[in-house]
Design a protein around this motif. Structure first.
Motif, mmCIF file in Angstrom:
data_model
loop_
_atom_site.group_PDB
_atom_site.id
_atom_site.type_symbol
_atom_site.label_atom_id
_atom_site.label_comp_id
_atom_site.label_asym_id
_atom_site.label_seq_id
_atom_site.Cartn_x
_atom_site.Cartn_y
_atom_site.Cartn_z
ATOM 1 N N UNK A 111 7.647 17.699 13.859
ATOM 2 C CA UNK A 111 6.657 16.985 12.094
ATOM 3 C C UNK A 111 6.664 16.058 12.940
ATOM 4 N N UNK A 112 7.523 15.401 13.423
ATOM 5 C CA UNK A 112 7.302 13.844 13.862
ATOM 6 C C UNK A 112 6.405 13.556 15.394
ATOM 7 N N UNK A 113 5.904 15.013 16.371
ATOM 8 C CA UNK A 113 4.925 15.001 17.295
ATOM 9 C C UNK A 113 3.205 15.064 16.358
ATOM 10 N N UNK A 114 3.509 15.779 15.166
ATOM 11 C CA UNK A 114 2.366 15.670 15.104
ATOM 12 C C UNK A 114 2.106 15.607 14.021
ATOM 13 N N UNK A 115 2.849 14.901 12.926
ATOM 14 C CA UNK A 115 2.920 13.085 11.962
ATOM 15 C C UNK A 115 3.497 12.358 12.173
ATOM 16 N N UNK A 116 3.343 11.725 13.341
ATOM 17 C CA UNK A 116 4.410 10.136 14.280
ATOM 18 C C UNK A 116 3.942 9.169 12.672
ATOM 19 N N UNK A 117 2.445 9.275 11.997
ATOM 20 C CA UNK A 117 1.980 8.030 11.002
ATOM 21 C C UNK A 117 2.814 8.135 9.885
ATOM 22 N N UNK A 118 3.254 9.155 9.571
ATOM 23 C CA UNK A 118 4.858 9.308 8.410
ATOM 24 C C UNK A 118 5.866 9.480 8.615
ATOM 25 N N UNK A 119 6.366 8.859 9.732
ATOM 26 C CA UNK A 119 7.881 8.459 10.323
ATOM 27 C C UNK A 119 7.540 7.021 10.904
ATOM 28 N N UNK A 120 6.487 6.716 11.219
ATOM 29 C CA UNK A 120 6.784 5.380 12.340
ATOM 30 C C UNK A 120 7.071 4.319 11.160
ATOM 31 N N UNK A 121 6.143 4.008 9.977
ATOM 32 C CA UNK A 121 7.243 3.073 9.411
ATOM 33 C C UNK A 121 6.861 3.846 7.843
ATOM 34 N N UNK A 122 7.513 3.162 6.449
ATOM 35 C CA UNK A 122 7.927 3.330 4.981
ATOM 36 C C UNK A 122 6.930 3.903 4.543
ATOM 37 N N UNK A 123 6.721 4.744 4.088
ATOM 38 C CA UNK A 123 5.369 5.035 2.955
ATOM 39 C C UNK A 123 5.313 4.381 2.370
ATOM 40 N N UNK A 124 3.494 3.266 2.312
ATOM 41 C CA UNK A 124 3.112 2.786 1.487
ATOM 42 C C UNK A 124 2.596 3.651 -0.555
ATOM 43 N N UNK A 125 3.200 2.633 -1.087
ATOM 44 C CA UNK A 125 2.819 3.583 -2.450
ATOM 45 C C UNK A 125 0.795 4.137 -2.736
ATOM 46 N N UNK A 126 0.353 4.881 -2.925
ATOM 47 C CA UNK A 126 -0.486 5.363 -3.728
ATOM 48 C C UNK A 126 -1.040 4.441 -4.673
ATOM 49 N N UNK A 127 -0.438 4.011 -5.451
ATOM 50 C CA UNK A 127 -1.043 3.166 -6.670
ATOM 51 C C UNK A 127 -1.378 1.445 -6.375
ATOM 52 N N UNK A 128 -1.634 0.901 -6.775
ATOM 53 C CA UNK A 128 -2.261 -0.498 -6.390
ATOM 54 C C UNK A 128 -2.624 -1.569 -6.989
ATOM 55 N N UNK A 129 -1.742 -2.399 -7.737
ATOM 56 C CA UNK A 129 -1.622 -3.129 -8.714
ATOM 57 C C UNK A 129 -2.832 -4.156 -8.675
ATOM 58 N N UNK A 130 -3.818 -4.284 -9.371
ATOM 59 C CA UNK A 130 -4.683 -5.070 -9.201
ATOM 60 C C UNK A 130 -5.252 -5.709 -10.362
#
Length: 363
Positions: free
Chosen positions: A344-363
């Motif tokens: 999974x790390x090989x094919x989805x490096x971006x998901x492991x490189x840093x903590x996932x950002x929220x999908x909601x945005x307070x604006x």
């Protein structure tokens, strides 16, 4: 650092930025730059220098190439000492909509970025001439990179006079929604977004009894609307009766069963053809059929596909998961328990490189 040293550093930063732009246009990046141009200009014809400059800067500072590095990281390898440290600091590149508040010395200004709502001290490596138009009330749209404790204008920028500032600011919300990473430079925004997402997940589980449900594709929109309404009412909003949001057609109607997962880190996600995934993880022999191979391969190799579904299905029976991937990858000694995370790390490096950002945005 005295004033003369600061001026020297800014001048050196300007020289390095020019060298970096030339480096990015060298033959080794021809193909990647061509792809960047077609993404920014679908017809392939560069007809706006401002758009091209912004796209080039974004490519230089944020685009990870096949080797996993950005152009600026590769460029930094040519230097040592202070120059190397300065260039590497530019990985903290900021694109923004900056409302200028007051002058800052002869060659700069203090501005609020309406994307992340943070204040920056910004200077020009061109000296006073570089900020002549950038007076209080003007809105500058462009990019900046750090230089010591200050920031330097990077690439072309657009300046909107105070009388037209409202036009420039009108697009801020769309930019925030399209580029959440820029918003979450602000730690308060990030913390608030995580709070909102956690509360929404609680609402999802409260409504459906689990953080994941599987429904026919043509029921996805109905289920999501029901969740949003439940979350609105559960929060005790005082904004009046709930009004359904105008959701885009997700296009899942023809995609069999869709898993709707509200993951703790990834937030709300949608996973089509979940019925086929379930079937093949229950009966690994099905991976010999083309359609099942296509679906599992898509979940494994899709850059924008969360690894969570594969992890959950594999956890139910690691032995069967091992069989699925042995046949898919043609690796008879593959073991999910031993090799699954590395795969999974090989094919989805971006998901492991840093903590996932929220999908909601307070604006």
């Amino acid at each position: 650092m005295d004033c003369e040293d600061v001026m020297d550093t800014m001048e050196r930063a300007g020289d390095l930025k020019g060298e970096l732009s030339e480096y990015a246009r060298s033959p080794r990046f021809d193909r990647a730059v061509r792809d960047m141009i077609f993404e920014a200009f679908p017809g392939g014809v560069v007809d706006d220098e401002m758009t091209f400059s912004a796209a080039l800067d974004s490519f230089i500072f944020t685009k990870r190439l096949d080797g996993g590095q950005t152009v600026v990281e590769m460029f930094a390898e040519r230097f040592t000492g202070e120059d190397r440290a300065l260039v590497l600091s530019w990985t903290d590149y900021v694109q923004g909509v900056f409302e200028i508040k007051e002058p800052y010395g002869d060659d700069g200004f203090v501005a609020v970025n309406h994307i992340d709502e943070l204040t920056y001290r910004i200077r020009s490596n061109m000296g006073p001439a570089g900020v002549e138009r950038l007076t209080p009330g003007v809105v500058m749209v462009g990019g900046i990179v750090p230089v010591g404790d200050d920031w330097m204008i990077s690439g072309a920028s657009a300046a909107f006079p105070a009388k037209d500032a409202s036009d420039a600011l009108a697009g801020v919300r769309e930019l925030q929604l399209r580029n959440p990473k820029l918003v979450f430079r602000n730690p308060e925004k990030l913390a608030r977004a995580r709070e909102i997402q956690a509360a929404q997940r609680e609402s999802f589980v409260d409504l459906y009894g689990s953080d994941m449900i599987a429904v026919p594709g043509d029921e996805v929109k109905e289920k999501v609307l029901a969740f949003y309404r439940h979350d609105y009412e559960r929060a005790g909003s005082k904004s009046g009766p709930w009004t359904p949001p105008d959701l885009p057609d997700p296009g899942f109607a023809q995609m069999g069963t869709v898993a709707i997962l509200f993951d703790e880190e990834d937030g709300l996600g949608f996973h089509p053809d979940f019925d086929l995934l379930q079937e093949v993880f229950a009966d690994p022999a099905l991976i010999a059929r083309g359609r099942y191979r296509e679906v599992v391969g898509g979940y494994l190799r899709g850059d924008d596909v969360s690894p969570r579904i594969l992890q959950r299905l594999a956890a139910q029976d690691p032995g069967k998961a091992s069989e699925v991937f042995r046949k898919l990858l043609k690796k008879p000694r593959f073991s999910w328990e031993r090799d699954g995370e590395a795969l999974l790390r090989k094919h989805k490096a971006d998901w492991y490189d840093a903590p996932r950002l929220p999908r909601v945005i307070p604006v």
